[in-house]
Design a protein around this motif. Sequence first.
Motif: not given
Length: 518
Positions: A433-448
Amino acid sequence: MSNLQGFFKQMESDDDINNVHDVGKDIWDLKFVMMEDNENKPKNKNYGVCAFWCLMMLLLVIAGLVFAIVYLTLIGPNMKAEEVQTGPVSTVCNNSACVSLSHSLLQTMDSSVKPCDDFYDYACGNWIKNTIVPDGRDQATTMYSDMDRQQDLRVLFEAPDKLDEPEAIKKARTFYDSCMDKETREANGIDVINGGVEGVFGGWPILESNPGGNFNADNFDMTTLMTGLFVHAGSTSIARATAKYYEDTEEFKLEISAGKFSTMPNIEYLVGNNYQKEQDALLDYVTNAALILGANPSIARQEMGAVVNLETKLAQAYLDNQPTPDNVMTVREMQAMYPDIDWTVFLTTLIPESVATITDDFKVVNVDGDYLTEAFRILSEEPARLLADWMLWLCYHDAMPYLNDEIRNNYYEFLAIVEGTPVREYYQDCVDLVHKLLPSATARLYADAYLPTESQSLIDGIAENIRTTLTDLIGKSSSFMVVSAKEAAKAAVKEAIISVGVPDYVRENGALNKSIWM
């Protein structure tokens, strides 16, 4: 904030963000897109053709190799910092990750098969023979699995905030914590969603005078409900729009396609004669859900049965009509063709002004034009009460995994029958759900955590070295490749698009914070 209040917050949908740059997929997928010129394909079927296709398949295998290197050296659980090479790239990789990768690739191959007879079986034959699909899954993969991704993101979401993290990541963690709040979900979940449906969307007719109901057919407007459901819940029951940039004409166009019109995961189950078990399960599921949410038992099965019948009609219309990918028209022409919707209002709601400004002359690609013509004919014959029942039910259906245990279990009992899907752990639903609604924030967290900038640059260099090496190999293959096959192969390698990691704006705190809606 309750875990459900996010359904009724104004948002830039994940569709809006992903349409421009599919951040969620970029972070754990390696995209290798091959563009071929059909006129350059060789006409004669000989070993030159075989060699051409083998080289093309080799390109795809190497794409998988790059992805595996990313996983084993950067994401794998046994990664050691000293094993990440930061100096000049050696011609031979012999660290532990590469040795392990080489061994695993050899284990998947079937060397008894000649590659020019069946390259797929040659490359993957032993893996296919030796792999068992896990219970509750319809497929197995050699790649980084959804469960692995969900577990990694769970750890990141549950970690304490860092002082230097952007606000977007802190809000993603807050939203995850809210979703995981079982006590609040059990006590208030249904009240929150029913209150939102009544207050924002005018009420779900089947609930009548109960909380969430009080529907007034005289106030029903399809455009208003469509846009409201999209803005507040990300729901697209009738149609959806995808913004795409066309390099040939250097302009944005919107692709208009069918929305998510059905509860059934596979719409063929709705219309097929051999799927009575799945059809019965669907009617039981939607009826039980309506009862749990507060519907009158005397009308629940009949009224939700009408919703299922409407979905069945739309499914048949969709299956009967082929896509029309070259069907370009203006918004003005869309309005004349489908007057039941104010398309300027609807598309302006779907697409942010930063992506495109919608005018009457704005060009759209009506991908599912024939289906939409039939769908609007079907919808025009139905009463407002049924249309609202159907559109709002799809919104409720999307929220089922995040409500109380009774309604969540009803949802997973249905999926177990129609898909064989077991009940998921709650954190898995919250991560998604968080990834669906906030994909950019999830991507940044994962990339870091798993793909720092210097590592992404290193992988980009590896990918370009592969491109150069392939081009050289093709140039030296004059003894067995015809000239046309060689030139086509070189062109394909040159035009291959390599995308690894995340776009630059995800790593920029200011731009990232502006991309979220909370």
